[in-house]
Motif scaffolding. Structure first.
Motif, mmCIF file in Angstrom:
data_model
loop_
_atom_site.group_PDB
_atom_site.id
_atom_site.type_symbol
_atom_site.label_atom_id
_atom_site.label_comp_id
_atom_site.label_asym_id
_atom_site.label_seq_id
_atom_site.Cartn_x
_atom_site.Cartn_y
_atom_site.Cartn_z
ATOM 1 N N MET A 375 79.553 28.261 33.623
ATOM 2 C CA MET A 375 78.789 27.038 33.355
ATOM 3 C C MET A 375 77.835 26.703 34.500
ATOM 4 S SD MET A 375 80.148 23.200 32.512
ATOM 5 C CE MET A 375 79.326 22.251 31.230
ATOM 6 N N LEU A 376 78.333 26.767 35.729
ATOM 7 C CA LEU A 376 77.489 26.431 36.873
ATOM 8 C C LEU A 376 76.278 27.348 36.962
ATOM 9 C CD1 LEU A 376 76.822 24.904 39.454
ATOM 10 C CD2 LEU A 376 78.363 26.463 40.684
ATOM 11 N N HIS A 377 76.484 28.645 36.826
ATOM 12 C CA HIS A 377 75.365 29.577 37.001
ATOM 13 C C HIS A 377 74.423 29.578 35.798
ATOM 14 C CE1 HIS A 377 76.407 31.105 40.930
ATOM 15 N NE2 HIS A 377 77.669 30.974 40.560
ATOM 16 N N ALA A 378 74.924 29.178 34.643
ATOM 17 C CA ALA A 378 74.017 28.946 33.518
ATOM 18 C C ALA A 378 73.107 27.764 33.821
ATOM 19 C CB ALA A 378 74.813 28.694 32.241
ATOM 20 N N GLY A 379 73.679 26.697 34.394
ATOM 21 C CA GLY A 379 72.861 25.546 34.780
ATOM 22 C C GLY A 379 71.837 25.904 35.837
ATOM 23 N N LEU A 380 72.240 26.700 36.824
ATOM 24 C CA LEU A 380 71.305 27.103 37.876
ATOM 25 C C LEU A 380 70.218 28.028 37.342
ATOM 26 C CD1 LEU A 380 73.813 27.717 40.823
ATOM 27 C CD2 LEU A 380 72.276 25.764 40.493
ATOM 28 N N ALA A 381 70.538 28.797 36.302
ATOM 29 C CA ALA A 381 69.524 29.678 35.695
ATOM 30 C C ALA A 381 68.374 28.857 35.123
ATOM 31 C CB ALA A 381 70.158 30.539 34.611
ATOM 32 N N ILE A 382 68.687 27.690 34.550
ATOM 33 C CA ILE A 382 67.619 26.835 34.022
ATOM 34 C C ILE A 382 66.709 26.384 35.147
ATOM 35 C CG2 ILE A 382 67.103 24.672 32.842
ATOM 36 C CD1 ILE A 382 69.732 24.882 31.386
ATOM 37 N N ILE A 383 67.286 26.024 36.275
ATOM 38 C CA ILE A 383 66.506 25.523 37.403
ATOM 39 C C ILE A 383 65.667 26.627 38.039
ATOM 40 C CG2 ILE A 383 66.691 24.510 39.715
ATOM 41 C CD1 ILE A 383 69.343 23.209 38.687
ATOM 42 N N LYS A 384 66.263 27.811 38.189
ATOM 43 C CA LYS A 384 65.613 28.872 38.961
ATOM 44 C C LYS A 384 64.805 29.855 38.120
ATOM 45 C CE LYS A 384 69.044 28.643 42.648
ATOM 46 N NZ LYS A 384 69.938 29.384 43.559
ATOM 47 N N GLU A 385 65.105 29.938 36.820
ATOM 48 C CA GLU A 385 64.426 30.929 35.987
ATOM 49 C C GLU A 385 63.846 30.296 34.728
ATOM 50 O OE1 GLU A 385 66.174 35.028 36.025
ATOM 51 O OE2 GLU A 385 67.988 33.939 36.608
ATOM 52 N N ARG A 386 63.345 29.101 34.895
ATOM 53 C CA ARG A 386 62.765 28.361 33.767
ATOM 54 C C ARG A 386 61.682 29.160 33.054
ATOM 55 N NH1 ARG A 386 60.515 26.796 30.196
ATOM 56 N NH2 ARG A 386 59.829 24.726 29.527
ATOM 57 N N ASN A 387 60.920 29.946 33.802
ATOM 58 C CA ASN A 387 59.819 30.714 33.214
ATOM 59 C C ASN A 387 60.303 31.865 32.336
ATOM 60 O OD1 ASN A 387 60.782 31.921 35.698
ATOM 61 N ND2 ASN A 387 59.076 33.351 35.563
ATOM 62 N N LEU A 388 61.583 32.212 32.419
ATOM 63 C CA LEU A 388 62.131 33.303 31.616
ATOM 64 C C LEU A 388 62.880 32.807 30.383
ATOM 65 C CD1 LEU A 388 63.460 35.608 34.486
ATOM 66 C CD2 LEU A 388 61.293 35.789 33.244
ATOM 67 N N MET A 389 62.893 31.503 30.187
ATOM 68 C CA MET A 389 63.596 30.923 29.049
ATOM 69 C C MET A 389 62.608 30.619 27.928
ATOM 70 S SD MET A 389 66.390 28.573 31.046
ATOM 71 C CE MET A 389 67.193 28.091 29.518
ATOM 72 N N PRO A 390 63.087 30.204 26.754
ATOM 73 C CA PRO A 390 62.150 29.877 25.671
ATOM 74 C C PRO A 390 61.062 28.922 26.136
ATOM 75 C CG PRO A 390 64.395 29.871 24.843
ATOM 76 C CD PRO A 390 64.495 30.068 26.331
ATOM 77 N N SER A 391 59.888 29.070 25.569
ATOM 78 C CA SER A 391 58.706 28.368 26.083
ATOM 79 C C SER A 391 58.762 26.858 25.927
ATOM 80 C CB SER A 391 57.450 28.898 25.384
ATOM 81 O OG SER A 391 57.541 28.691 23.983
ATOM 82 N N LYS A 392 59.612 26.366 25.049
ATOM 83 C CA LYS A 392 59.728 24.919 24.876
ATOM 84 C C LYS A 392 61.193 24.527 24.779
ATOM 85 C CE LYS A 392 59.011 25.444 19.874
ATOM 86 N NZ LYS A 392 58.161 25.081 18.719
ATOM 87 N N GLY A 393 61.448 23.240 24.980
ATOM 88 C CA GLY A 393 62.811 22.741 24.875
ATOM 89 C C GLY A 393 63.329 22.861 23.462
ATOM 90 N N GLY A 394 64.604 22.548 23.295
ATOM 91 C CA GLY A 394 65.217 22.617 21.980
ATOM 92 C C GLY A 394 66.718 22.795 22.105
ATOM 93 N N VAL A 395 67.386 22.860 20.965
ATOM 94 C CA VAL A 395 68.820 23.115 20.926
ATOM 95 C C VAL A 395 69.023 24.616 20.733
ATOM 96 C CG1 VAL A 395 70.993 22.631 19.747
ATOM 97 C CG2 VAL A 395 69.271 20.820 19.977
ATOM 98 N N TYR A 396 69.626 25.256 21.724
ATOM 99 C CA TYR A 396 69.743 26.706 21.722
ATOM 100 C C TYR A 396 71.182 27.157 21.906
ATOM 101 C CZ TYR A 396 64.665 26.810 22.452
ATOM 102 O OH TYR A 396 63.309 26.655 22.322
ATOM 103 N N THR A 397 71.467 28.378 21.461
ATOM 104 C CA THR A 397 72.700 29.066 21.830
ATOM 105 C C THR A 397 72.485 29.731 23.190
ATOM 106 O OG1 THR A 397 71.965 31.094 20.751
ATOM 107 C CG2 THR A 397 73.287 29.550 19.419
ATOM 108 N N PRO A 398 73.569 30.068 23.898
ATOM 109 C CA PRO A 398 73.393 30.761 25.185
ATOM 110 C C PRO A 398 72.634 32.077 25.055
ATOM 111 C CG PRO A 398 75.639 29.946 24.976
ATOM 112 C CD PRO A 398 74.979 29.736 23.643
#
Length: 424
Positions: A375-398
């Motif tokens: 859980m912690l490192h998933a949260g940190l992934a959002i902070i540190k690798e935002r550019n590698l995640m879906p281009s917009k917000g939304g409700v997503y699966t891991p």
């Protein structure tokens, strides 16, 4: 995002919240991991007590950690918490009962990312139905099942697909928990979530119809449904687990098909049993508990006597360290076609799958140690690798949210390893 705290732990006074605090302290000891954090809950005095306990447990003085008062009965307090955080790690469950909906709303209103540990498909899919559009507009990532349920199985299946180098047809996950120094036990909160999920089981059919009204992909080489199967890769009999991993994995694949216009893969999830006899007993026991949970008196019995109905596996006092420190593994068996095998013009294959790739995700303490690390490192992934995640917000699966990130590499460095092998 430049807010006061990168991470806020909501429900820090609970059993999982305490373990998450210890994981944060351990992670911050590393030179390459620096982030700001705070704890949140209904009572400042309770948070003070927890921080004192965790100071003793960790050997670090946590008295100066900031505390945010937030209560699911006070929506403004939830918004105040959310507006101070980049990511809220929500440890308060069962989420169907204890304000999971309200916390999600507050995060969306403040454009704050929200991760939870829910294994309740009714909660996860209601959130997707109700809030996906609002989350897209606010830019908030709302991601459920970010622990032992269901990152190893769901994100793991995507990681396996990314490394398959061919066309993957199916991924079947086999979970195994080995005996540690003592028999593994669960906290009451985990049991309670399962009881509520079973009680509302039939809601899942209507939710699925609402989420996916359009026809789905018709698989050519279908993996048959089997309630019990012998798996060579884990050398044991396994029982089929429709929730939560299988449901989350399916949502990831449906997103890929409907939203990204890509070919989905078939997914199933199983749990290994020590032997065939116990596999039969586990299947029958699960069925009986599911039936009992359909009645009010049954729910009361399951809630009031968890130790009896779990055969001693659940405790309201919380398991000891020895009762939690059991090795766990997810063996994901991927089958498909190698790169040299080409489909016909209509995307079909003339022969069955000819390639197998296996991913093993393993660690220690599935319910609390492995879960809080994930859980912690998933949260940190959002902070540190935002550019590698879906281009917009939304409700997503891991699996959808973290598909392109380096989460597997981060987890491997922190005790939850991802290992790929090709069978001989």
């Amino acid at each position: 995002m430049g807010r006061k705290y990168n991470i806020v732990v909501f429900g820090a006074a609970g059993f999982t919240g305490k373990h998450l605090i210890l994981e944060i302290v351990k992670t911050l000891d590393e030179k390459d991991e620096q982030f700001s954090w705070a704890v949140s809950g209904r009572s400042t005095s309770k948070l003070d007590v927890v921080l004192q306990e965790m100071s003793k447990a960790s050997g670090k003085d946590l008295s100066n950690v900031d505390k945010i008062v937030a209560d699911v009965a006070d929506r403004e307090s939830l918004r105040n918490m959310a507006r101070q955080a980049d990511v809220v790690l929500n440890c308060v469950g069962p989420y169907l009962l204890y304000g999971g909906d309200e916390v999600v709303q507050a995060c969306i209103q403040e454009g704050t990312h929200h991760l939870d540990l829910s294994g309740e498909p009714q909660f996860l899919e209601k959130v997707q139905l109700k809030y996906n559009k609002d989350a897209e507009e606010s830019g908030a990532y709302i991601i459920g099942c970010c622990g032992f349920d269901s990152i190893p199985a769901d994100y793991g299946s995507v990681y396996l697909e990314n490394n398959f180098y061919g066309q993957l047809n199916s991924v079947v996950s086999y979970m195994q928990i080995k005996k540690g120094t003592k028999v593994t036990k669960l906290n009451f909160g985990t049991w309670h979530s399962g009881v509520i999920m079973c009680n509302r089981f039939f809601e899942t059919f209507a939710l699925k119809r609402k989420l996916y009204p359009n026809p789905y992909y018709k698989f050519q080489y279908k993996v048959p449904y089997r309630p019990i199967v012998y798996c060579e890769e884990v050398q044991g009999w396994c029982i089929n687990l429709p929730f939560p991993d299988a449901r989350v994995m399916e949502r990831t694949q449906r997103y890929k098909y409907y939203n990204e216009k890509r070919r989905p893969i078939q997914t199933q999830a199983f749990m290994r049993s020590p032997n065939f006899f116990l596999a039969i007993l586990m299947a029958i026991g699960s069925l009986l508990l599911g039936i009992l949970a359909q009645f009010k008196f049954g729910v009361r019995l399951l809630e009031n006597y968890p130790r009896l109905f779990s055969m001693g596996m659940v405790t309201k006092d919380g398991p000891t360290k020895e009762e939690m420190d059991s090795p766990f593994s997810f063996t994901l068996v991927g089958k498909g076609w190698d790169k040299s095998t080409k489909p016909t013009s209509d995307g079909l294959y003339a022969s069955p799958p000819n390639k197998t790739l296996i991913l093993k995700v393993s660690g220690i303490n599935p319910g609390y140690g492995g879960t809080v690390t994930i859980m912690l490192h998933a949260g940190l992934a959002i902070i540190k690798e935002r550019n590698l995640m879906p281009s917009k917000g939304g409700v997503y699966t891991p699996g959808t949210a973290f598909a392109r990130t380096s989460l597997a590499e981060k987890l491997t460095r922190h005790g939850v390893s991802f290992t790929l092998t090709t069978p001989q």
